[in-house]
Design a protein around this motif. Structure first.
Motif, PDB file in Angstrom:
ATOM      1  N   GLY A  90      12.534   2.947  -4.799  1.00 37.16           N
ATOM      2  CA  GLY A  90      12.385   3.119  -6.280  1.00 37.16           C
ATOM      3  C   GLY A  90      13.673   4.116  -6.810  1.00 37.16           C
ATOM      4  O   GLY A  90      13.828   4.580  -7.829  1.00 37.16           O
ATOM      5  N   ASN A  91      14.615   4.046  -5.869  1.00 36.26           N
ATOM      6  CA  ASN A  91      15.960   4.893  -5.942  1.00 36.26           C
ATOM      7  C   ASN A  91      17.062   3.945  -6.537  1.00 36.26           C
ATOM      8  O   ASN A  91      17.403   2.756  -6.154  1.00 36.26           O
ATOM      9  CB  ASN A  91      16.430   5.613  -5.129  1.00 36.26           C
ATOM     10  N   SER A  92      17.726   4.073  -7.721  1.00 32.80           N
ATOM     11  CA  SER A  92      18.910   3.354  -8.208  1.00 32.80           C
ATOM     12  C   SER A  92      19.996   3.802  -7.233  1.00 32.80           C
ATOM     13  O   SER A  92      20.081   4.633  -6.693  1.00 32.80           O
ATOM     14  CB  SER A  92      19.120   4.051  -9.658  1.00 32.80           C
ATOM     15  N   VAL A  93      21.052   2.860  -7.337  1.00 33.60           N
ATOM     16  CA  VAL A  93      22.161   2.812  -6.412  1.00 33.60           C
ATOM     17  C   VAL A  93      23.393   2.776  -7.347  1.00 33.60           C
ATOM     18  O   VAL A  93      23.510   2.081  -8.055  1.00 33.60           O
ATOM     19  CB  VAL A  93      22.139   1.913  -5.329  1.00 33.60           C
ATOM     20  N   TRP A 108      26.380   0.800 -11.657  1.00 36.35           N
ATOM     21  CA  TRP A 108      24.778   1.536 -11.411  1.00 36.35           C
ATOM     22  C   TRP A 108      23.793   0.573 -11.345  1.00 36.35           C
ATOM     23  O   TRP A 108      23.516  -0.367 -12.255  1.00 36.35           O
ATOM     24  CB  TRP A 108      24.376   2.165 -12.485  1.00 36.35           C
ATOM     25  N   ILE A 109      23.033   0.182 -10.050  1.00 39.74           N
ATOM     26  CA  ILE A 109      22.231  -0.646  -9.943  1.00 39.74           C
ATOM     27  C   ILE A 109      20.796  -0.257  -9.883  1.00 39.74           C
ATOM     28  O   ILE A 109      20.664   0.647  -9.188  1.00 39.74           O
ATOM     29  CB  ILE A 109      22.298  -1.577  -8.480  1.00 39.74           C
ATOM     30  N   LYS A 110      20.067  -0.792 -11.025  1.00 45.39           N
ATOM     31  CA  LYS A 110      18.725   0.015 -11.110  1.00 45.39           C
ATOM     32  C   LYS A 110      17.869  -0.683 -10.330  1.00 45.39           C
ATOM     33  O   LYS A 110      17.623  -1.989 -10.091  1.00 45.39           O
ATOM     34  CB  LYS A 110      18.260  -0.066 -12.586  1.00 45.39           C
ATOM     35  N   THR A 111      16.626   0.067  -9.972  1.00 45.61           N
ATOM     36  CA  THR A 111      15.529  -0.493  -9.273  1.00 45.61           C
ATOM     37  C   THR A 111      14.528  -1.585 -10.070  1.00 45.61           C
ATOM     38  O   THR A 111      14.349  -1.418 -11.218  1.00 45.61           O
ATOM     39  CB  THR A 111      14.487   0.788  -8.972  1.00 45.61           C
TER      40      THR A 111
END
Length: 250
Positions: A90-93, A108-111
């Protein structure tokens, strides 16, 4: 072998030696992007249209610099697992990349949203995919060392060393896959995933067997073609399994 042979490849292709980057993401399911490593680092080889990476603005050709502030070198060979697990939890990267234009940028890659069943499926899939990806690279290095020998680039003593080290590493990969117990869950995605696991085990046994039979004998090519077919069966089962999981975006 995996530390020595890339240096030979670099010398033959570029005329000099580069320290190879050992990273390559083999999963890329949640990220929606696939990566490859080379003399210049780790870059994006493809982006899944409509996936999280595509929506975040990641592009083919982008070179990875860091993930959430950690350098790619610091993360090491577990790049694919680190990215997938972060999103699975559940963490964005946040990726820092170097564009082909020469500019640095942040992506920013979202979950993505996943069902309970998909969250149960992905760790098992990723574990198998990751180990299998390492095994495939070891096998390709054994094959490449044989080709180098036939072309006169390395002596028979070096070939014997590469093959011996390679077979030892293949045995380690086979044991790691054996340690991943087959799933008892029902569903076509699990059925095909278990089939992929079975093909992986039999393929690695055959790779080990054939690697030890490498010689200048022309008959070896026939066995090589047989292994290619087994690798194709593994990939087919993995792709069908991923499709039935509902995660695949093809």
């Amino acid at each position: 072998m995996t530390r020595v042979l890339p240096l030979i490849t670099s010398l033959l292709i570029y005329g000099t030696i580069f320290l190879p980057c050992p990273l390559r993401a083999d999963s890329g399911v949640l990220v929606g992007a696939y990566f490859s490593s080379g003399p210049w680092g780790t870059s994006v080889s493809s982006v899944v249209p409509g996936g999280p990476a595509s929506e975040a603005g990641l592009k083919t050709g982008d070179r990875l610099i860091s993930v959430d502030g950690r350098s790619i070198v610091e993360i090491g060979p577990a790049l694919d697992i680190a990215l997938e697990n972060d999103l699975l939890m559940g963490n964005s990267v946040l990726l820092e990349v170097l564009r082909e234009t020469g500019y640095r940028d942040l992506v920013w890659i979202k979950t993505p949203r996943l069902t309970v069943a998909q969250r149960r499926y992905l760790p098992y899939y990723n574990d198998l995919r990751s180990v299998w990806g390492q095994a495939e690279r070891i096998w390709q290095e054994i094959v490449q060392s044989y080709r180098f020998f036939l072309e006169g680039h390395i002596p028979v003593e070096s070939l014997a060393t590469y093959v011996r080290e390679g077979t030892e590493e293949l045995q380690v990969m086979r044991n790691r896959i054996l340690a991943i117990a087959p799933s008892k869950l029902s569903g076509e995605e699990w059925e095909y995933l278990n089939s992929a696991r079975d093909f992986m085990i039999s393929s690695l046994f055959l790779m080990d067997q054939e690697a030890q039979r490498i010689s200048v004998d022309s008959d070896w090519k026939v066995n090589l073609d047989g292994i290619k077919k087994r690798i194709s069966q593994v990939e087919k089962c993995l792709n069908i399994s991923l499709h039935y999981s509902g995660i695949s975006r093809d």
